[in-house]
Design a protein around this motif. Structure first.
Motif, mmCIF file in Angstrom:
data_model
loop_
_atom_site.group_PDB
_atom_site.id
_atom_site.type_symbol
_atom_site.label_atom_id
_atom_site.label_comp_id
_atom_site.label_asym_id
_atom_site.label_seq_id
_atom_site.Cartn_x
_atom_site.Cartn_y
_atom_site.Cartn_z
ATOM 1 N N SER A 172 -0.671 5.967 -14.469
ATOM 2 C CA SER A 172 0.641 6.525 -14.155
ATOM 3 C C SER A 172 1.610 5.431 -13.706
ATOM 4 O O SER A 172 2.772 5.412 -14.118
ATOM 5 N N ASN A 173 1.121 4.516 -12.875
ATOM 6 C CA ASN A 173 1.960 3.415 -12.397
ATOM 7 C C ASN A 173 2.395 2.537 -13.560
ATOM 8 O O ASN A 173 3.564 2.146 -13.660
ATOM 9 N N ARG A 174 1.483 2.222 -14.470
ATOM 10 C CA ARG A 174 1.801 1.399 -15.648
ATOM 11 C C ARG A 174 2.846 2.096 -16.520
ATOM 12 O O ARG A 174 3.784 1.465 -17.014
ATOM 13 N N ASP B 260 -4.643 -3.518 -6.754
ATOM 14 C CA ASP B 260 -3.880 -2.282 -6.826
ATOM 15 C C ASP B 260 -2.996 -2.197 -5.589
ATOM 16 O O ASP B 260 -3.493 -2.185 -4.470
ATOM 17 N N GLY C 38 -4.097 6.976 -11.291
ATOM 18 C CA GLY C 38 -2.969 6.390 -10.577
ATOM 19 C C GLY C 38 -2.506 5.093 -11.211
ATOM 20 O O GLY C 38 -1.302 4.835 -11.326
ATOM 21 N N ALA C 39 -3.453 4.266 -11.646
ATOM 22 C CA ALA C 39 -3.109 3.000 -12.294
ATOM 23 C C ALA C 39 -2.406 3.245 -13.626
ATOM 24 O O ALA C 39 -1.432 2.556 -13.960
ATOM 25 N N GLN D 108 5.096 4.253 -15.542
ATOM 26 C CA GLN D 108 6.380 4.244 -14.835
ATOM 27 C C GLN D 108 7.060 2.880 -14.961
ATOM 28 O O GLN D 108 8.258 2.791 -15.204
ATOM 29 N N ILE D 109 6.286 1.809 -14.827
ATOM 30 C CA ILE D 109 6.846 0.460 -14.969
ATOM 31 C C ILE D 109 7.384 0.265 -16.379
ATOM 32 O O ILE D 109 8.487 -0.253 -16.579
ATOM 33 N N ILE E 96 -0.615 0.264 -5.174
ATOM 34 C CA ILE E 96 -0.170 1.629 -4.915
ATOM 35 C C ILE E 96 -1.205 2.325 -4.047
ATOM 36 O O ILE E 96 -2.327 1.864 -3.910
ATOM 37 N N ASP E 97 -0.816 3.418 -3.448
ATOM 38 C CA ASP E 97 -1.719 4.130 -2.532
ATOM 39 C C ASP E 97 -2.878 4.804 -3.243
ATOM 40 O O ASP E 97 -3.940 4.981 -2.679
ATOM 41 N N ASP E 98 -2.683 5.200 -4.488
ATOM 42 C CA ASP E 98 -3.711 5.896 -5.243
ATOM 43 C C ASP E 98 -4.529 4.870 -6.023
ATOM 44 O O ASP E 98 -4.089 4.349 -7.036
ATOM 45 N N HIS E 99 -5.722 4.556 -5.557
ATOM 46 C CA HIS E 99 -6.545 3.521 -6.179
ATOM 47 C C HIS E 99 -7.406 4.059 -7.328
ATOM 48 O O HIS E 99 -8.413 3.477 -7.673
#
Length: 137
Positions: A43-45, A31, A40-41, A47-48, A33-36
C-alpha cells in the motif's frame, strides 16, 4: 540501500534514480511506516507511485515468493508521451525490512526486459539474520 541496472545495457549500473526509461532496481530498506506487514508495504509503495506519477491505468497485485518469502508482484501501466510504461515490482517484508525488485520499461520492450527482470529475481538471495532478530517470513 540498493542498485539499478539499465536495460538493455545490463553492464551499466547507476545510483537509484528515475531518469532511466528502462531499468531493474533492487532495494532493501527499513520499514518506516507503522504497519510492518506485507500489505502495508504494498500500500505504501502504491501511494508513493501515485504521488510521483498520478493514478496508473492498470493495477494488478499477485501473490508470489521472493527468496522463499511471501511477496506480492505489483504491476501497473500508464501512458506517457513515449508510450505505455509497465512497472512490475516484487515486494517482500522480513523483520522490518522491505525488499523490492522492480522493472520499469516500455510495453514494446517488455518481452526482452522481462527476461533480465526474471534473472535478477531468480538470483535474489537473503542473508541469515543476526541471532536475536525476529524472522517474520
Amino acid at each position: 540501500h540498493g542498485f539499478g541496472v539499465t536495460l538493455p545495457d545490463v553492464g551499466r549500473t547507476f545510483p537509484e534514480t528515475d531518469s532511466e526509461e528502462r531499468y531493474v532496481d533492487v532495494d532493501a530498506h527499513y520499514d518506516v511506516i507503522d504497519d510492518h506487514s506485507l500489505a502495508g508495504a504494498v500500500s505504501n509503495r502504491e501511494q508513493i507511485r501515485e504521488d510521483m506519477r498520478g493514478k496508473p491505468g492498470v493495477i494488478k497485485n499477485t501473490p508470489t515468493k521472493l527468496a522463499g518469502l511471501h511477496a506480492v508482484l505489483s504491476r501497473v501501466e500508464y501512458t506517457t508521451p513515449k508510450g505505455t510504461v509497465v512497472e512490475e515490482t516484487i515486494i517482500a517484508v522480513r523483520s522490518g525490512i522491505v525488499y523490492t525488485i522492480g522493472l520499469r520499461t516500455l510495453l514494446e520492450d517488455l518481452p526482452i526486459d522481462e527476461v533480465q527482470f526474471q534473472k535478477i529475481t531468480n538470483g535474489f538471495r537473503l542473508l541469515k539474520l543476526p541471532k536475536g532478530e525476529c524472522n517474520n517470513g
